[in-house]
Enzyme design. Structure first.
Site, PDB file in Angstrom:
ATOM      1  N   PHE A   1     -10.351  -0.564  -0.126  1.00  0.00           N
ATOM      2  CA  PHE A   1      -9.950  -1.564   0.869  1.00  0.00           C
ATOM      3  C   PHE A   1     -10.544  -2.911   0.490  1.00  0.00           C
ATOM      4  CE2 PHE A   1     -10.076  -4.026   4.722  1.00  0.00           C
ATOM      5  CZ  PHE A   1      -8.812  -3.786   5.249  1.00  0.00           C
TER       6      PHE A   1
ATOM      7  N   ASP B   1       0.861  -1.185   0.000  1.00  0.00           N
ATOM      8  CA  ASP B   1       0.000   0.000   0.000  1.00  0.00           C
ATOM      9  C   ASP B   1       0.902   1.241   0.000  1.00  0.00           C
ATOM     10  OD1 ASP B   1      -2.009   1.827   0.439  1.00  0.00           O
ATOM     11  OD2 ASP B   1      -2.670   1.026   2.355  1.00  0.00           O
TER      12      ASP B   1
END
Ligand code: IMP
Ligand code: MG
Length: 180
Positions: free
Chosen positions: A157, A108
């Site tokens: 997400f 990420d």
């Protein structure tokens, strides 16, 4: 009807079905097979917990001799520092002079993988490459090259196939995205 699942307080819907994940894993395995064909017994180093499912599928598609090992980034307890300090646990035996392929579920911001690579460099391996199932290019802000990316996604997400939401959802065979 779209299948919706509930994990704690959030609802999730399917984003990537298992067949598509398998195709992406096969494609990245093929690249690794090509690149590592001539190298001496590389070590696939899975980062727990998230990488367990990806690594187990990836490794079945690897055609050269290899070793498998799992490591974990753990927080130091009782330090006086910021609390962000992490240590690497699970390294046993020497990795000096060895070719390491780190296997991650998702990169990420790159904070964890940068930390991981820096700690591994201290052991003087012959090479370190990163293989991640998911990469978030809009979020990544580090310099470490992420050479093997099975799939790229936005900043959404996701859970499933090893990835969790509050430790839930890791066993799902498809990838789910949170419903807004
Ligand atoms: P980074 O240090 O910001 O690159 O974050 C990496 C870690 O954050 C991963 O190893 C995951 O544990 C977690 N993470 C980041 N994005 C997601 C996501 O979409 N789903 C589940 N976990 C995530
Ligand atoms: Mg993780």
């Amino acid at each position: 009807m779209e299948k919706i699942i509930q994990l704690n307080d959030r609802r999730f819907k399917v984003m990537i079905p298992a067949e598509k994940i398998d195709e992406a894993v096969a494609a990245v395995a093929e690249r690794i097979n090509r690149d590592y064909a001539e190298r001496q017994t590389p070590i696939f180093m899975g980062v727990l917990n998230g990488s367990f499912m990806f690594l187990s599928d990836l490794i079945k598609k690897i055609e050269f001799n290899n070793e498998i090992s799992f490591v974990k980034l753990a927080s130091y307890e009782g330090t006086t520092s910021t609390g962000a300090v992490k240590k690497l646990i699970g390294i046993n035996g020497s990795i000096e002079g060895r070719h390491i392929i780190i296997v991650e579920d998702i990169v990420d911001t790159g904070e964890s993988i940068q930390h991981m690579v820096e700690m591994l460099q201290a052991y003087n391996p012959a090479s370190i490459e990163v293989c991640t199932l998911f990469f978030k290019p809009n979020s990544y802000s580090k310099q470490i090259p992420i050479n093997y990316r099975a799939m790229e996604i936005g900043n959404e997400f996701i859970v499933g196939y090893g990835l969790d939401y509050d430790q839930l959802g890791r066993s799902l065979k498809d990838i789910y995205v949170v419903c807004e």
